[in-house]
Design a protein around this motif. Structure first.
Motif, PDB file in Angstrom:
ATOM      1  N   ARG A 248       0.811  -1.212   0.000  1.00 33.51           N
ATOM      2  CA  ARG A 248       0.000   0.000   0.000  1.00 33.51           C
ATOM      3  C   ARG A 248       0.853   1.275   0.000  1.00 33.51           C
ATOM      4  O   ARG A 248       0.402   2.313  -0.487  1.00 33.51           O
ATOM      5  N   ARG A 349      -4.199  -5.202 -11.568  1.00 34.05           N
ATOM      6  CA  ARG A 349      -4.464  -6.615 -11.298  1.00 34.05           C
ATOM      7  C   ARG A 349      -3.768  -7.528 -12.295  1.00 34.05           C
ATOM      8  O   ARG A 349      -3.175  -8.541 -11.906  1.00 34.05           O
ATOM      9  N   SER A 384     -16.630  -6.654   0.129  1.00 35.68           N
ATOM     10  CA  SER A 384     -16.340  -7.268  -1.165  1.00 35.68           C
ATOM     11  C   SER A 384     -16.731  -6.344  -2.308  1.00 35.68           C
ATOM     12  O   SER A 384     -16.058  -6.260  -3.333  1.00 35.68           O
ATOM     13  N   CYS A 387     -14.047  -3.717  -3.046  1.00 37.25           N
ATOM     14  CA  CYS A 387     -12.672  -4.162  -3.314  1.00 37.25           C
ATOM     15  C   CYS A 387     -12.389  -4.096  -4.803  1.00 37.25           C
ATOM     16  O   CYS A 387     -12.946  -4.864  -5.594  1.00 37.25           O
ATOM     17  N   ILE A 391     -10.976  -9.146  -4.626  1.00 37.74           N
ATOM     18  CA  ILE A 391     -10.901 -10.051  -3.470  1.00 37.74           C
ATOM     19  C   ILE A 391     -12.274 -10.142  -2.819  1.00 37.74           C
ATOM     20  O   ILE A 391     -12.890  -9.116  -2.522  1.00 37.74           O
ATOM     21  N   VAL A 393     -13.691 -10.205   0.065  1.00 35.87           N
ATOM     22  CA  VAL A 393     -13.307  -9.941   1.450  1.00 35.87           C
ATOM     23  C   VAL A 393     -14.293 -10.563   2.433  1.00 35.87           C
ATOM     24  O   VAL A 393     -13.908 -11.017   3.518  1.00 35.87           O
ATOM     25  N   ILE A 403      -6.586 -11.298   6.205  1.00 32.60           N
ATOM     26  CA  ILE A 403      -6.482 -11.249   4.753  1.00 32.60           C
ATOM     27  C   ILE A 403      -5.034 -10.954   4.397  1.00 32.60           C
ATOM     28  O   ILE A 403      -4.522  -9.867   4.672  1.00 32.60           O
ATOM     29  N   ARG A 405      -3.155 -11.251   1.056  1.00 30.94           N
ATOM     30  CA  ARG A 405      -3.231 -11.519  -0.375  1.00 30.94           C
ATOM     31  C   ARG A 405      -2.204 -10.683  -1.119  1.00 30.94           C
ATOM     32  O   ARG A 405      -2.024  -9.497  -0.837  1.00 30.94           O
ATOM     33  N   CYS A 408      -3.812  -7.477  -2.744  1.00 27.88           N
ATOM     34  CA  CYS A 408      -4.353  -6.378  -1.943  1.00 27.88           C
ATOM     35  C   CYS A 408      -3.428  -5.162  -1.973  1.00 27.88           C
ATOM     36  O   CYS A 408      -2.237  -5.265  -1.672  1.00 27.88           O
ATOM     37  N   CYS A 414     -12.400  -1.466   2.222  1.00 33.11           N
ATOM     38  CA  CYS A 414     -13.190  -2.522   2.857  1.00 33.11           C
ATOM     39  C   CYS A 414     -13.435  -2.182   4.326  1.00 33.11           C
ATOM     40  O   CYS A 414     -14.553  -2.339   4.839  1.00 33.11           O
TER      41      CYS A 414
END
Length: 449
Positions: A248, A349, A384, A387, A391, A393, A403, A405, A408, A414
């Protein structure tokens, strides 16, 4: 008739509300601004500049005014009726927006002469900032920055109750305006390389290609600093910062691609595909892109070390192939043009090598996780729905599992959207990241990407 088709024909329990008169007024200004820009694109020189700046003014005033009217008096995260509006549920308005965005990118990359009437009004600003006339990339950077600032203002209003979202949004606005638009322009004005300090290898791949390094080193001490900055940020700072904060710190706080997704792409974040098939495509494609850029970089350096004997005249073509298919088509045309159809993080992604690199570090070496309290989860699905990385969530929240992942980006929406405080972003110790209960959930282990 299938169940879904039959269900889609049923009237909504709460019909989608019509925009208020004030909202319509502000949206009308946005439409007039777009119309004025269209006029500028086709107008003769005498009318061109006036129409251009009038269009930007109307567009900016309308966007900020609508945002204030829509979110200025509300509390909490408002994601009502997103799946019933034509603009946010892949309806006609969304498709029109997607076609327009995609068309703009295609013309920008391959037929910029058609944008000359939009480029020339920026000559004065470009001369002031960069000491040279505007070009297609200055137009693109200016529009990009304006989008981040305007939609960043919208995000600040929409999520103003969340300190995390306020600071995060302000951060991406600052980095885009200051380090990705102003500073590169100032460097050009000073006869220095147009260097972007917020982009590193493997995302800004050419900074560590042999040709890119050689070009920077020709600019003396500043060029050497830029090369050193790129190496340190890619191989030292990135692993260290990701260890403490997860991906992040970059994807949601610094990166311009992420900044546009979090601001201009926010209305479409719920469109990200949550299916397992989408996750399989994500893993297979994004790590292939990362592998390709690693191999490309290694081959180019090996070729340079052997005096060009390895690749010969194909050296430049090899690098340009990656730049064309990944840097232009994937990151630009698809990555942004498909916001209204596939969601705001398509590039992040499926195609961003930096996201893949950070994701591997985050999953296997980071202290970052999102903890959940299953006892408080009411299975509303808000987590969810917001997101943008696809994901689901809610599945983790229902089981009370952390979580962790690779996908993420730590945007925290979320947690912000949860009405019960079930989800929390944490930078805890590495010990205990995976709870023992996870070991009995084979499905959970399979979906950790």
């Amino acid at each position: 008739m299938s169940f879904l088709a039959a269900y889609s024909d049923q009237p909504l329990a709460h019909p989608t509300p019509e925009p208020s008169a004030a909202e319509r007024l502000w949206l009308a200004l946005v439409a007039l601004g777009l119309l004025a820009l269209g006029v500028a694109a086709l107008a003769p020189a005498g009318l061109r500049d006036t129409a251009f700046w009038l269009g930007l003014g109307l567009l900016s005033a309308g966007a900020l005014g609508w945002s204030w009217r829509k979110f200025g008096g509300s509390r909490g995260v408002r994601h009502n009726f997103l799946w019933s509006r034509a603009s946010t549920s892949r309806g006609a308005v969304a498709w029109a927006a997607g076609v327009a965005l995609t068309g703009f990118y295609v013309v920008l990359y391959w037929w910029p002469a058609y944008l000359e009437n939009l480029i020339r009004p920026l000559d004065g600003l470009s001369q002031l900032l960069r000491g040279r006339a505007a070009d297609q990339w200055f137009l693109y950077g200016s529009f990009y920055t304006l989008a981040v600032l305007l939609m960043g203002g919208r995000a600040l209003l929409k999520y103003r109750h969340s300190p995390y979202q306020r600071v995060r949004t302000a951060s991406v606005m600052f980095f885009q305006l200051g380090l990705a638009w102003l500073l590169p322009g100032v460097l050009l004005a000073l006869q220095q390389p147009e260097f972007y300090f917020t982009y590193f290898w493997p995302l800004k791949y050419d900074y560590l290609f042999p040709g890119g390094v050689q070009s920077l080193l020709q600019n003396g001490h500043l060029g050497a600093f830029m090369v050193g900055w790129g190496i340190i940020m890619s191989f030292v700072a990135t692993p260290v910062l990701t260890y403490f904060f997860g991906k992040r710190w970059y994807c949601s706080w610094v990166c311009g691609c992420g900044g546009l997704a979090e601001t201009a792409g926010d209305p479409y974040r719920h469109l990200s595909d949550k299916r397992r098939e989408a996750w399989r495509y994500e893993v297979s494609i994004v790590y292939t892109v990362l592998g390709f850029i690693v191999v490309t970089t290694a081959l180019l350096w090996l070729n340079a070390a052997r005096g060009g004997a390895l690749l010969g005249r194909f050296s430049d073509e090899f690098a340009q192939t990656y730049g064309f298919f990944i840097g232009s088509i994937f990151a630009g045309v698809v990555g942004v043009g498909f916001y209204p159809i596939l969601g705001s993080r398509v590039w992040c992604r499926y195609g961003c090598p930096m996201a893949a690199y950070l994701g591997l570090l985050q999953k296997h070496f980071s202290r970052f996780r999102i903890t959940t309290n299953g006892g408080q989860c009411i299975s509303c699905g808000n987590c969810s729905n917001v997101c943008e990385m696809g994901i689901d969530v809610k599945q983790y929240a229902q089981r009370g599992e952390p979580i962790i992942r690779a996908a993420c980006v730590g945007c925290g929406l979320c947690s912000t959207a949860c009405p019960r405080g079930v989800l929390n972003l944490e930078n805890g110790p590495r010990e205990g990241r995976y709870q023992p209960s996870q070991l009995i959930h084979a499905d959970s282990l399979r979906i950790l990407s």
